[in-house]
Design an enzyme around this catalytic site. Structure first.
Site, short mmCIF file in Angstrom:
data_model
loop_
_atom_site.label_atom_id
_atom_site.label_comp_id
_atom_site.label_asym_id
_atom_site.label_seq_id
_atom_site.Cartn_x
_atom_site.Cartn_y
_atom_site.Cartn_z
N THR A 116 50.53 -24.90 41.67
CA THR A 116 51.53 -25.96 41.90
C THR A 116 51.17 -26.84 43.09
O THR A 116 50.63 -26.36 44.09
CB THR A 116 52.91 -25.30 42.16
OG1 THR A 116 53.19 -24.42 41.06
CG2 THR A 116 54.01 -26.32 42.29
N GLU A 353 56.62 -19.75 37.35
CA GLU A 353 55.68 -19.41 36.27
C GLU A 353 56.10 -20.08 34.96
O GLU A 353 56.06 -19.49 33.89
CB GLU A 353 55.50 -17.90 36.15
CG GLU A 353 54.89 -17.35 37.44
CD GLU A 353 54.47 -15.91 37.39
OE1 GLU A 353 54.10 -15.43 36.33
OE2 GLU A 353 54.52 -15.27 38.46
C1 LIG Z 1 59.81 -18.81 45.11
C2 LIG Z 1 58.75 -19.55 44.36
C3 LIG Z 1 57.49 -18.99 44.25
C4 LIG Z 1 56.48 -19.70 43.57
N1 LIG Z 1 55.22 -19.16 43.51
C5 LIG Z 1 54.20 -19.90 42.99
C6 LIG Z 1 52.86 -19.41 43.05
O1 LIG Z 1 52.58 -18.32 43.54
N2 LIG Z 1 51.88 -20.21 42.58
C7 LIG Z 1 52.14 -21.43 42.02
O2 LIG Z 1 51.20 -22.11 41.60
N3 LIG Z 1 53.41 -21.91 41.93
C8 LIG Z 1 54.44 -21.17 42.41
N4 LIG Z 1 55.72 -21.64 42.35
C9 LIG Z 1 55.98 -22.93 41.75
C10 LIG Z 1 56.58 -22.81 40.36
O3 LIG Z 1 55.69 -22.28 39.45
C11 LIG Z 1 57.11 -24.20 39.97
O4 LIG Z 1 58.25 -24.39 40.78
C12 LIG Z 1 57.47 -24.32 38.51
O5 LIG Z 1 56.30 -24.34 37.73
C13 LIG Z 1 58.29 -25.60 38.22
O6 LIG Z 1 57.72 -26.72 38.80
P1 LIG Z 1 58.62 -27.67 39.75
O7 LIG Z 1 59.32 -26.81 40.71
O8 LIG Z 1 57.76 -28.74 40.25
O9 LIG Z 1 59.69 -28.26 38.77
P2 LIG Z 1 59.59 -29.63 37.95
O10 LIG Z 1 58.32 -29.69 37.19
O11 LIG Z 1 59.93 -30.76 38.84
O12 LIG Z 1 60.77 -29.40 36.91
C14 LIG Z 1 62.15 -29.36 37.32
C15 LIG Z 1 63.01 -29.26 36.08
O13 LIG Z 1 62.78 -30.41 35.26
C16 LIG Z 1 62.89 -30.08 33.89
N5 LIG Z 1 61.63 -30.42 33.21
C17 LIG Z 1 60.42 -30.68 33.75
N6 LIG Z 1 59.52 -30.97 32.80
C18 LIG Z 1 60.16 -30.87 31.62
C19 LIG Z 1 59.77 -31.05 30.25
N7 LIG Z 1 58.51 -31.36 29.89
N8 LIG Z 1 60.71 -30.89 29.30
C20 LIG Z 1 61.97 -30.56 29.62
N9 LIG Z 1 62.40 -30.36 30.88
C21 LIG Z 1 61.51 -30.53 31.87
C22 LIG Z 1 63.20 -28.57 33.84
O14 LIG Z 1 64.60 -28.39 33.80
C23 LIG Z 1 62.68 -28.07 35.16
O15 LIG Z 1 63.33 -26.88 35.57
C24 LIG Z 1 56.76 -20.95 42.98
C25 LIG Z 1 58.05 -21.48 43.07
C26 LIG Z 1 59.03 -20.80 43.75
C27 LIG Z 1 60.41 -21.39 43.85
#
Ligand SMILES: Cc1cc2nc3c(=O)[nH]c(=O)nc-3n(C[C@H](O)[C@H](O)[C@H](O)COP(=O)(O)OP(=O)(O)OC[C@H]3O[C@@H](n4cnc5c(N)ncnc54)[C@H](O)[C@@H]3O)c2cc1C
Length: 489
Positions: A116, A353
């Site tokens: 991410t 994930e």
């Molecule tokens: C505590 C924690 C630990 C983490 N650990 C890791 C890690 O170890 N390694 C790592 O790489 N990442 C990690 N992450 C990141 C995590 O994998 C991402 O937060 C996740 O993939 C979602 O990405 P985002 O937060 O950018 O949400 P966004 O991509 O901004 O999405 C937000 C919301 O938008 C909507 N959305 C987005 N795209 C679509 C679509 N195509 N269709 C429909 N709805 C959509 C969904 O409702 C989604 O929940 C972690 C996150 C947290 C909070």
């Protein structure tokens, strides 16, 4: 291996204090040392490299047992066993494995997985971290967000763009040891839950690693990352199972002792409905985790089954922990009881994930594209029992609706997320019914009957709703378009 799971459960009960870990927002380093001494950082690593070489279900059992006592510790060890080590396990060559696996097995190095970025969350194609080839080295610049275990990790598996290796738009998975100059660890995030689990931003500033730290095939990093994520989702589903087991146990115990209207609240029919739902959901979650694990051991792709298990178990755990709060009444709102913590800790599993909506939309699209996925849902001999035949009826409807939508909408179907979500949810419910049928082929249980009935009802209702969804989506579009002009005062 039941012995190991029992040992872990005993250790977790004696040594892990979930409320203290939550309050301190960290796991005491002595606990990490003890986990290492017990060999628990070697769950996924072959014995030849100093690990325990467990099979997938055994890893899941251990993580679930840990999660019963503390989700931060389960996340730390689960991330190491899943996302953290599987890039190397699945795609590493002999030299790479010999270099890093022994240190990962002993816990000398704890593993992280960093995909991410600020501009690349659900859409990992937006990754900007770049690895440039200079002689025999890769020079890496970029920033990775929310890196679990990052505060103390010794090895990061990082998704990068590799324009010089495998094409202009190519990606790679690279291993970056923590001590490499240019690796800068950001501050710990303060979170809603799993507060003891480390989450940091990883800055990579002119980091130089040998070209030999690239994992797998040149240019195939994104593909490799998705394979690693499928494994990570499986382990995470197991953690959700552990949390739900704990919440059910607390709810049941409270129901026995709390008396209102001169009766234990657990004896009231409304409470029994909650408890039966929770227990059958836990039973179905267990079947779903066992199903993915069995598929992986059989050498099948777990892309779809791990999505089903992740979404089903993360939603299931949140449902069970929420009902636990409700059955506890006011006590369920008081932190000291540990009841709210279970819900706070598992909330993130619907986000990380792969956010559940994103996973379901992708699954819905995959169902439209591939007839083979429909054949994975139910056991081949499903028609040999009445329960199987009931599931087959719903299965036939889902096949029919999917084919009809594909025919009517063609490639435009990909834009109809409401429809894709409904197909995916019907598939998910049926797939879990399939897992239950496989596991209870000879001995149906009350829990299994109850779970199957609820899951089939839910799957039918998804399909019944399909004709309304385009109209609903239109209405929702109008409402959401108007929200901008109705900003809160
Ligand atoms: C505590 C924690 C630990 C983490 N650990 C890791 C890690 O170890 N390694 C790592 O790489 N990442 C990690 N992450 C990141 C995590 O994998 C991402 O937060 C996740 O993939 C979602 O990405 P985002 O937060 O950018 O949400 P966004 O991509 O901004 O999405 C937000 C919301 O938008 C909507 N959305 C987005 N795209 C679509 C679509 N195509 N269709 C429909 N709805 C959509 C969904 O409702 C989604 O929940 C972690 C996150 C947290 C909070």
């Amino acid at each position: 291996m039941d012995e190991l799971t029992e040992g872990v459960r005993r250790f977790a009960r004696e040594r892990l204090d979930a409320l203290a870990i939550d309050a301190a927002e960290q796991i005491d380093p002595s606990v990490l040392t003890e986990l290492a001494e017990l060999g628990l950082f070697g769950l996924s690593i072959p014995e030849a490299h100093g690990g325990l070489g467990l099979r997938t279900l055994e890893i899941c059992d251990v993580i679930a047992a840990m999660a019963e006592e503390d989700r931060s510790v389960a996340t730390t060890v689960g991330l190491h066993a899943g996302l953290g080590t599987h890039g190397l396990l699945l795609f590493g060559n002999d030299e790479q494995k010999a270099r890093f696996l022994p240190e990962l097995a002993s816990g000398e190095r704890i593993a992280s997985f960093a995909a991410t970025e600020p501009t690349a969350g659900s859409d990992l194609n937006g990754v900007r971290t770049i690895a440039r080839l200079e002689g025999d080295e890769l020079v890496i610049d970029g920033e990775k967000s929310y890196v679990t275990n990052g505060g103390f990790a010794g090895l990061f598996t990082v998704l990068v763009k590799t324009p010089g290796l495998g094409g202009r738009r190519a990606h790679g998975l690279v291993m970056i040891p923590r001590e490499t100059p240019g690796v800068v660890i950001g501050a710990e995030e303060h979170k809603l839950g799993i507060r003891g689990s480390s989450t940091i931003t990883l800055h990579l500033e002119g980091v130089r690693i040998p070209r030999g730290y690239l994992l797998g095939e040149e240019g195939q990093g994104m593909h490799h990352a998705h394979a690693v994520l499928a494994l990570g989702r499986t382990v995470m589903a197991a953690g959700c199972l552990g949390t739900a087991v704990k919440a059910l146990a607390l709810a049941y115990a409270h129901g026995q002792t709390r008396v209102q209207f001169r009766k234990p609240i657990g004896d009231m029919e409304a409470s029994r409905a909650h408890l039966a739902h929770m227990a059958s959901l836990v039973h179905a979650m267990r079947a779903s985790v066992a199903d993915v694990a069995a598929r992986r051991e059989a050498g099948e792709s777990i892309e779809t089954a791990s999505t089903v298990a992740k979404v089903f178990c993360s939603e299931g755990a949140f449902d069970v922990t929420d009902r636990n709060i409700q059955l506890h009444g006011a006590l369920g709102f008081i932190e000291e009881t540990g009841v709210p913590l279970l819900a706070r800790d598992c909330r993130v599993t619907r986000i990380f994930e792969g956010a559940n909506d994103v996973l379901l939309v992708r699954l819905g699209a995959a169902l439209l594209a591939s007839k083979a996925l429909h054949d994975e849902r139910l056991p081949r001999d499903a028609d040999s029992t009445p329960a199987g035949r009931a599931a087959l009826e719903v299965d036939a409807r889902l096949r029919h609706e999917t084919a009809a939508l594909g025919k009517r909408l063609g490639v435009r179907a990909i834009e109809r997320q409401r429809l894709l979500l409904a197909l995916a949810r019907a598939h998910m419910n049926l797939a879990v019914v399939g897992a239950l049928l496989s596991q209870e082929a000879n001995e149906p249980t009350d829990l299994g009957r109850h779970a199957r009935a609820e899951l089939l009802t839910e799957a039918r209702s998804q399909l019944d709703n399909l004709p309304r969804l385009e109209e609903v989506a239109g209405l929702e579009r109008r409402i959401t378009d108007s929200l901008g002009s109705a900003a809160p005062a």
